[in-house]
Design an enzyme around this catalytic site. Structure first.
Site, mmCIF file in Angstrom:
data_model
loop_
_atom_site.group_PDB
_atom_site.id
_atom_site.type_symbol
_atom_site.label_atom_id
_atom_site.label_comp_id
_atom_site.label_asym_id
_atom_site.label_seq_id
_atom_site.Cartn_x
_atom_site.Cartn_y
_atom_site.Cartn_z
ATOM 1 N N ASP A 80 29.632 35.221 -6.736
ATOM 2 C CA ASP A 80 28.462 34.428 -6.351
ATOM 3 C C ASP A 80 27.795 35.027 -5.117
ATOM 4 O OD1 ASP A 80 30.670 33.716 -4.844
ATOM 5 O OD2 ASP A 80 30.642 31.613 -5.397
ATOM 6 N N THR A 107 27.644 24.299 -9.976
ATOM 7 C CA THR A 107 27.133 25.324 -10.880
ATOM 8 C C THR A 107 28.189 26.415 -10.936
ATOM 9 O OG1 THR A 107 26.006 26.508 -9.098
ATOM 10 C CG2 THR A 107 24.741 24.830 -10.276
ATOM 11 N N MET A 133 33.816 30.875 -9.295
ATOM 12 C CA MET A 133 32.841 31.210 -8.266
ATOM 13 C C MET A 133 31.564 30.445 -8.553
ATOM 14 S SD MET A 133 34.259 33.244 -6.218
ATOM 15 C CE MET A 133 35.968 33.710 -6.324
ATOM 16 N N CYS A 134 30.998 29.894 -7.522
ATOM 17 C CA CYS A 134 30.143 28.788 -7.856
ATOM 18 C C CYS A 134 29.303 28.296 -6.714
ATOM 19 C CB CYS A 134 31.029 27.602 -8.278
ATOM 20 S SG CYS A 134 32.403 28.101 -9.272
ATOM 21 N N GLY A 135 28.508 27.301 -7.058
ATOM 22 C CA GLY A 135 27.794 26.542 -6.050
ATOM 23 C C GLY A 135 28.201 25.087 -6.108
#
Lengths: 297, 236, 445
Positions: free
Chosen positions: C209, A148, A1-3
């Site tokens: 997120d 990220t 899970m991220c950017g």
């Protein structure tokens, strides 16, 4: 899970500004992935000189230069640069030859990127700090991606950082989680492909690399991935020729694309795109579920 | 509630934090606010609970105007995921486009998106109204329970999947209809509702044209999945 | 009189036992799967497979009836919100008005408030009865968002973002038509009498997120005053707990597979998720690795019945436990005084699990006004308060025997495992040995 962020520059006048633009974009996705960050930069000739190959390594021993050069007949010099946890080797040879020499000399190290035009950096820590470590502000070039990370089912370490770069000049970043990757990994392993980690994203990266190696273009390879992989995902894949985005059919994980005559950009969130030059005139849209979007250089 | 003071206050998110903005909006000292430099920030003007006018000059991130009550909030730009999620009342207007899950589970109020809206617009809608000037992405009105969605452009695939008592009006094409969603007759009451919604959304010039209204079709629930039986096993 | 099949020498199949045969026959008749309430009925490794090591020579006990053993816990102060301070480490789990009658919700509030602990709303919004009678009320934000109202967010003492439930991690609940009364339907904005199938995924976020951003929004709406709990159904708790904390949770609620439900597919209840005994050590390990054990609180639930379960959960590292099924039993669920009516429903006192069909003789899991009126909220609340006191007294008795002046001083070293499987899951050595099967083999990629 991220950017995720990615920037593909069309206007060569912008090439010197690749790094500063990426630093601004990165700030927009720090919250999504505070554990670690990785970057791939394409076309920065101070990092990978014209006519040379670059190999990015983790867990590299010290004093590699001479030993690697000795494995490469005709190569006078191997340049070694330490960038945080990543070690970057460059030499006047092919990426495959350089990678193979490194593995012979330092089998404990892990190759995390090979290219003729691309350099990959990975590390753990706050992404803003890592941008400094990678000297991202100084980067030049025609394309870059960054990721990220908020690790889900694997450890927080540099190996788990994206991009996953397993083919020459190919980098893949991912937001989401594949739900049938273990089966696909077993299939790929049966086909002779070996894996460095248990990370789901590596399976996506190896799959794409194997399709590209079989002659698919990027868009075709990602269409094949969409047919094969179940789960939720937004993927950005870059090569030394272009840039492509795909989301799964459920399209839950965010993605925004902005297209401008001077550039194409993709990010998890708009705030990562807000500062791009000319964003107000750009065509900003969300990729449709299950559709592949690709741009070539 | 204390009497609101008159006047306009300006908050610059390049200087002040979203926390400072929302704290002010939750205990307002002005009637009208202008928010500068939102630059995609999250939760801008979330939890407004008074009839304030809030004008946001730029693009916003996730959950702008989340759970709005009474606020009149205008975004002079585009909005990220979950804009006006669970709105109770008031009006939220997006001049640009909006991302996924716009107006999710809204119970009341009016959300206007002048541009296009992405996937799952009006998911679990519970009585709010949504007017989209442009196109709506896939899976619009997924599980929508009550309320109305007007789409002046086209609607994507899976429209109204598992819809309950919400009404959908689409002027353009519809990709595919989701499970239990069907095209329905447009009666005088529906035409009036549609015209009123367009007028409330400041699309009155079109709303007054009969042939413009004629272009809309109405969609809603076939009510076949309201009871859980084996006859519908293929739809679950 | 006819002799039983066993007496006649007939042999039942272990694989196709009578329950399996009945299930196949029912499926063949109806064409839909079985939906029921309660939780898993199969035997799984549980706290029963652990024992306390009371003090003797090497350690000293506290005087069992006299010396102080505190039981209070502060929940939710990690990010500076106004925490909930419960006097006993047992809270009431989320159960909706709709699944339960208004009288039952009121009784839960009365009983919990009397002993100074908290209750939790459920998938159906907040009723005046429960807010009015619960001194400390946790308001759930669920995927379906039925009745979600920002006024209630601000009126709550804490928020609980529900990702899943032990009975059905990854699934949504059901409320069948007979329970969707006019009031319940109105609160949920649904047509009365339909079969409600609840969502399993939040409408406006997926993954940690997005959850980070969602929690930020909820904190903004409530001006950072309300503690935020995140509830997960136990399946991959090591990762889920770390991610809940990364996303900004103040408290993690971990519900094991034995946790109850008002109505879910039998196949889900019995075949998804892991027992609380196995889940708890994973969750505690995750918090310890983050350096946040006992800073971000952990509430364990799923199969808590008596004070020994409470004490064992705390010793394994939980900060509090939560009860659902046990609380309903305390109110009067499955009471033998309704034996005849249970029989008429095809069940029996002690077996009744048809919470989905709204005909609960005890008036708890129903919306039928005639049945619901059978439950006196004051009397039922008193029963719950009594039961909560017993849970606490029992836990204190065990803790004192281990020399603890606070329940939270209990630790894993106060326990031994009775079985090899319990030792492997709980990571508590087999009694009489130092052996923990499989210890230290978590894959660390």
């Amino acid at each position: 899970m991220c950017g995720i962020i990615g920037l593909h520059l069309r206007d060569p006048e912008l090439y010197p500004r690749l790094g500063p633009l990426m630093v601004q974009m990165l700030q927009g996705i720090v919250v999504r992935g505070p554990d670690s960050a990785g970057v791939a930069i394409y076309g920065d000739r101070s990092r990978c000189p014209e006519g040379q190959a670059a190999v990015s390594l983790l867990n590299a021993p010290e004093d590699l230069a001479v030993a690697v050069a000795s494995e490469l007949p005709g190569v006078e010099k191997v340049r070694v640069e330490l960038v945080g946890e990543t070690t970057v080797l460059t030499a006047e040879t092919s990426p495959e030859m350089l990678a193979s020499a490194v593995i012979t000399v330092a089998p404990e190290s892990r190759v995390v990127g090979i290219g003729e035009d691309m350099v990959v950096y990975k590390g753990i820590g706050n992404p803003n700090d890592l941008a400094g470590t990678y000297r991202l502000q100084d980067a030049q070039g025609w394309q870059g991606i960054a990721h990220t990370r908020m690790a889900t089912e694997s450890a927080i370490n540099a190996e788990g950082c994206h991009p996953f770069s397993v083919g020459v000049g190919v980098s893949l970043v991912h937001n989401g989680s594949f739900s049938n990757y273990a089966t696909i990994r077993r299939e790929l392993q049966r086909g002779g492909i070996s894996f460095d980690s248990l990370n789901d994203t590596e399976v996506g990266a190896r799959f794409v690399a194997s399709r590209l190696a079989e002659g698919d273009d990027l868009a075709t390879a990602l269409t094949a991935l969409g047919d094969k992989f179940d789960g939720f995902y937004t993927l950005l894949v870059t090569t030394e020729h272009g840039f492509a985005v795909v989301r799964d059919e459920f399209a839950c994980k965010p993605a925004i694309i902005a297209e401008h005559p001077r550039w194409v950009a993709m990010a998890s969130e708009f705030q990562a795109l807000a500062m791009l030059p000319g964003i107000d005139e750009a065509h900003v849209f969300e990729p449709l579920p299950g559709r592949v979007y690709a741009w070539k250089r | 509630m204390e009497t609101l003071k008159q006047g306009t206050a300006e908050i610059d998110l390049a200087v002040q934090s979203v926390r400072e903005l929302n704290a002010e909006l939750h205990a307002p000292n002005a009637q009208r606010y202008v928010v500068r430099h939102p630059r995609g920030a999250h939760a801008v003007a979330a939890g407004v609970n008074a009839p304030l006018e809030v004008q946001i000059d730029g693009d916003v991130g996730y959950y702008c105007a989340g759970m709005n009550q009474e606020g009149l909030i205008t975004v002079e730009g585009s909005a990220g995921p979950g804009v006006a999620e669970n709105m109770m009342s008031g009006v939220v207007r997006i001049r640009g486009n909006a991302s996924q899950s716009a107006g999710a589970s809204s119970h009341g109020g009016l959300l206007i998106i002048e541009g296009n809206v992405s996937t799952r617009c009006g998911i679990s809608l519970k009585g709010g109204d949504i007017v989209v000037g442009g196109n709506m992405g896939a899976m619009g009105a997924f599980m929508a329970q009550a309320g109305r969605i007007v789409v002046c452009g086209d609607a994507g695939d899976g429209l109204g999947d598992s819809i309950y008592e919400a009404d959908i009006y689409v002027r353009g094409t519809v990709g595919t209809l989701g499970a239990d969603c069907i095209k329905k007759d447009m009666g005088p009451a529906h035409r009036k509702a549609l015209r009123d919604l367009l007028a409330q959304a400041d699309m009155a010039p079109q709303a007054e044209k009969q042939d413009y209204l004629d272009g809309f079709s109405r969609y809603g629930s076939a009510r076949k999945l309201y009871h859980f039986t084996h006859e519908h096993a293929r739809s679950y | 009189m006819m002799r039983s099949p066993e007496d006649r020498g007939l042999r039942e199949s272990a694989t196709f036992d009578r329950a399996a045969i009945a299930a196949i026959q029912a499926a063949a008749t109806t064409g839909v799967y079985d939906i029921r309430g309660w939780g898993a009925k199969r035997r799984v490794p549980h706290f029963d497979d652990l024992l306390f090591l009371g003090s003797s020579m090497s350690r000293y006990p506290l005087e069992g009836y006299r010396e102080r053993c505190d039981s209070d816990v502060v929940l939710g102060d990690f990010h500076g919100a106004e925490p909930i301070h419960v006097q006993v480490p047992v809270t009431i789990a989320g159960m909706s008005f709709g699944a339960l009658s208004a009288q039952a919700k009121e009784a839960l509030g009365r009983g919990a408030s009397e002993v100074g602990t908290a209750t939790t709303t459920g998938d159906g919004g907040m009723t005046e009865e429960e807010r009015g009678h619960s001194d400390k009320l946790v308001y759930q934000l669920l995927p379906s968002r039925y009745g979600m109202n920002p006024d209630h967010l601000r009126a709550a003492d804490a928020l609980e973002i529900v990702l899943g439930q032990g009975a059905k991690p990854g699934g949504g609940g059901m409320l069948l038509g007979q329970k969707l009364s006019d009031r319940v339907a109105d609160m949920r904005t649904l047509p009365a009498g339909i079969d409600q199938r609840s969502a399993c995924r939040h409408p406006d976020w997926t993954g940690p997120d997005d959850l980070t951003i969602k929690i930020h929004e909820l904190r903004e709406i409530t001006d950072w005053k309300k503690p935020i709990f995140v509830k997960i159904g136990a399946s991959r708790p090591y990762y889920d707990v770390k991610l809940a904390v990364a996303a900004g949770a103040d408290v993690v609620v971990l519900d094991g597979m034995q946790g109850g439900t008002a109505a879910t597919q039998e196949v889900f209840i019995e075949h998804v998720g892991i027992p609380i005994l196995a889940a708890l050590p994973e969750a505690v390990q995750a918090l310890q690795e983050l350096g946040l054990h006992r800073k971000v609180q952990l509430i364990a639930s799923g199969g808590i019945r008596h004070g020994a379960d409470v004490a064992k959960a705390l010793a394994m590292g939980a900060d509090a436990v939560s009860i659902g099924t046990a609380a309903l039993i305390a109110l009067g669920d499955n009471d033998p005084k309704y034996a005849k009516e249970y029989d008429e429903l095809g069940s029996a006192a002690g077996y009744y699990d048809d919470f989905q069909d709204g005909r609960d003789p005890a008036g708890i899991t129903t919306q039928d006004p005639r049945l619901a009126a059978r439950l006196d909220p004051v009397e039922a609340g008193q029963r719950l308060a009594n039961y909560l006191r017993v849970l606490t007294l029992e836990a204190q008795t065990l803790a004192r025997a281990c020399g603890k002046s606070h329940l939270l001083s209990l630790e894993p070293e106060d326990l031994v495992s009775l079985t090899v499987e319990a030792a492997a899951m709980s990571r508590i050595p087999l009694a009489g040995t130092t052996w923990v099967p499989g210890a230290g083999t978590r894959d660390s990629d």
